[in-house]
Enzyme design. Structure first.
Site, PDB file in Angstrom:
ATOM      1  N   GLY A 108       0.908  -1.329  -0.015  1.00  0.00           N
ATOM      2  CA  GLY A 108       0.101  -0.026   0.073  1.00  0.00           C
ATOM      3  C   GLY A 108       1.031   1.455  -0.088  1.00  0.00           C
TER       4      GLY A 108
ATOM      5  N   GLY B 204       0.353  -5.197   0.528  1.00  0.00           N
ATOM      6  CA  GLY B 204      -0.673  -5.231  -0.279  1.00  0.00           C
ATOM      7  C   GLY B 204      -0.357  -6.163  -1.491  1.00  0.00           C
TER       8      GLY B 204
ATOM      9  N   GLU C 136       4.835  -5.628   7.515  1.00  0.00           N
ATOM     10  CA  GLU C 136       4.309  -4.567   8.160  1.00  0.00           C
ATOM     11  C   GLU C 136       4.868  -4.471   9.744  1.00  0.00           C
ATOM     12  OE1 GLU C 136       1.815  -6.038   4.985  1.00  0.00           O
ATOM     13  OE2 GLU C 136       3.019  -7.044   6.712  1.00  0.00           O
TER      14      GLU C 136
ATOM     15  N   ASP D 145      -1.581  -7.641   7.269  1.00  0.00           N
ATOM     16  CA  ASP D 145      -3.099  -7.530   7.085  1.00  0.00           C
ATOM     17  C   ASP D 145      -3.295  -8.471   5.773  1.00  0.00           C
ATOM     18  OD1 ASP D 145      -1.998  -5.521   5.549  1.00  0.00           O
ATOM     19  OD2 ASP D 145      -3.620  -4.150   5.513  1.00  0.00           O
TER      20      ASP D 145
END
Length: 353
Positions: A66, A116, A139, A147
């Protein structure tokens, strides 16, 4: 913002999605994800489309994750916070749509595939890695949590390797990606280009699509030349990362004088303590959850991390100032209580430290 994702459909029924931000390693924004979701829905209903190909522009990577700088702005205003929350909502919807897609999706994991980018590819039916692939869920390096459904797919790795990959943010390459069940096939990058050309040139109308595609994949698939590392350390990983608390993982590592244990402990000590505790609980809870349940938990966690100062400090240290010297509010694992951790998994309207 224009043309950050390219879409096309061949006469033979192949739909292409090309992430087109090569200078930013094809990092994802809301403006990219929203049309991807719309096209996937449109193509699923279109009987003239038989296969979807997902790839990134440029030779450096499919997708580095992301747009972290955009997410960092969430602390600046309510509008920016709302935009960041919407980004995560749409991202997870797109990822989940790929898991549940009724047509084959070929995901080209060439070059850097992180965060992502992993989320976009894991649910695809045909996931191809090359000698250039560098895969990670990084992350915890920025005080966040893995995530994009990670509690679902990291638990698909053998033993407790998923916990190891999540907590250490280790970067792995093709042989280990295959070993961790994060990809299905290996092709040399040149072979991948030839394979994609064959896919594009084939008339898929009237074909037994899956059978024909699998035969075509088999023509180009080979084995990675480099040896993997995960299989060699799995016994040690399972011994230490089978513990059900971060404190117990540290204790287990302390009782082991091997270089692996020493290096792994130092790696974990460089992470945000709150990030480590939340990530471990997330993965433990995810063992018995569906992919939909894991994404629902991710959305709660993501919204709460957007209110968590250690996330912004992690991003500052790695992405903004790049000093690699985060000054986290929670200095140790014991500073971050179980009660504080549990709040992250509850109502995301709660204000968090």
């Amino acid at each position: 913002m224009e043309n950050e994702v390219l879409f096309s459909v061949s006469d033979g029924g192949v739909a292409n999605i090309v992430l087109n931000r090569p200078l930013a390693l094809n990092s994802l924004s809301y403006e990219m994800l929203k049309p991807i979701g719309e096209k996937l829905k449109e193509w699923e209903a279109n009987e003239e489309v038989h296969i979807v190909v997902l790839k990134g522009e440029g030779s450096k990577g499919f997708c580095a994750g992301g747009d972290i700088k955009m997410l960092y702005q969430a602390c600046s205003s309510p509008e920016a916070l709302e935009k960041a929350e919407t980004f995560f909502e749409v991202e997870y919807q797109v990822d989940l749509a790929i898991y549940n897609y009724s047509k084959p999706i070929i995901a080209c994991l060439d070059g850097i595939v992180m965060g992502g980018g992993v989320g976009l590819t894991y649910g695809a039916s045909h996931r191809v890695v090359t000698e250039r692939t560098k895969w990670a869920m990084p992350e915890t390096d920025i005080g966040f949590f893995p995530d994009v459904g990670a509690a679902y797919f990291l638990n698909k790795a053998p033993g407790f390797l998923g916990r190891y990959l999540a907590l250490t943010a280790a970067v792995i390459q093709s042989e280990d990606i295959l070993f961790a069940n994060a990809a299905d096939y290996f092709m040399e990058s040149k072979q991948l280009l030839e394979f994609l050309s064959r896919v594009e040139q084939t008339d898929w109308h009237g074909q037994e699509v899956l059978e024909t595609l699998n035969k075509l994949v088999a023509e180009y698939t080979s084995r990675p030349l480099e040896n993997g590392k995960l299989a060699a350390i799995q016994c040690a990983v399972d011994e230490h990362f089978s513990q059900n608390s971060i404190t117990d993982i540290f204790q287990s590592l302390d009782n082991d004088s091997s270089n692996f244990a020493l290096e792994t402990k130092q790696l974990l000590l460089s992470k945000s303590p709150s990030s480590l505790k939340i990530t471990l609980k997330q993965l433990i809870d995810g063992v018995n959850q569906s992919v939909e349940e894991c994404f629902a938990t991710d959305f709660i966690l993501a919204k709460n991390f957007l209110k968590h100062e250690d996330f912004y400090e992690g991003v500052r240290s790695v992405v903004i100032d790049k000093d690699r010297n985060p000054q986290y509010f929670y200095k140790t694992v014991s500073d971050f209580s179980d009660e504080a951790m549990d709040k992250f998994f509850q109502d995301s309207s709660v204000t968090l430290k």
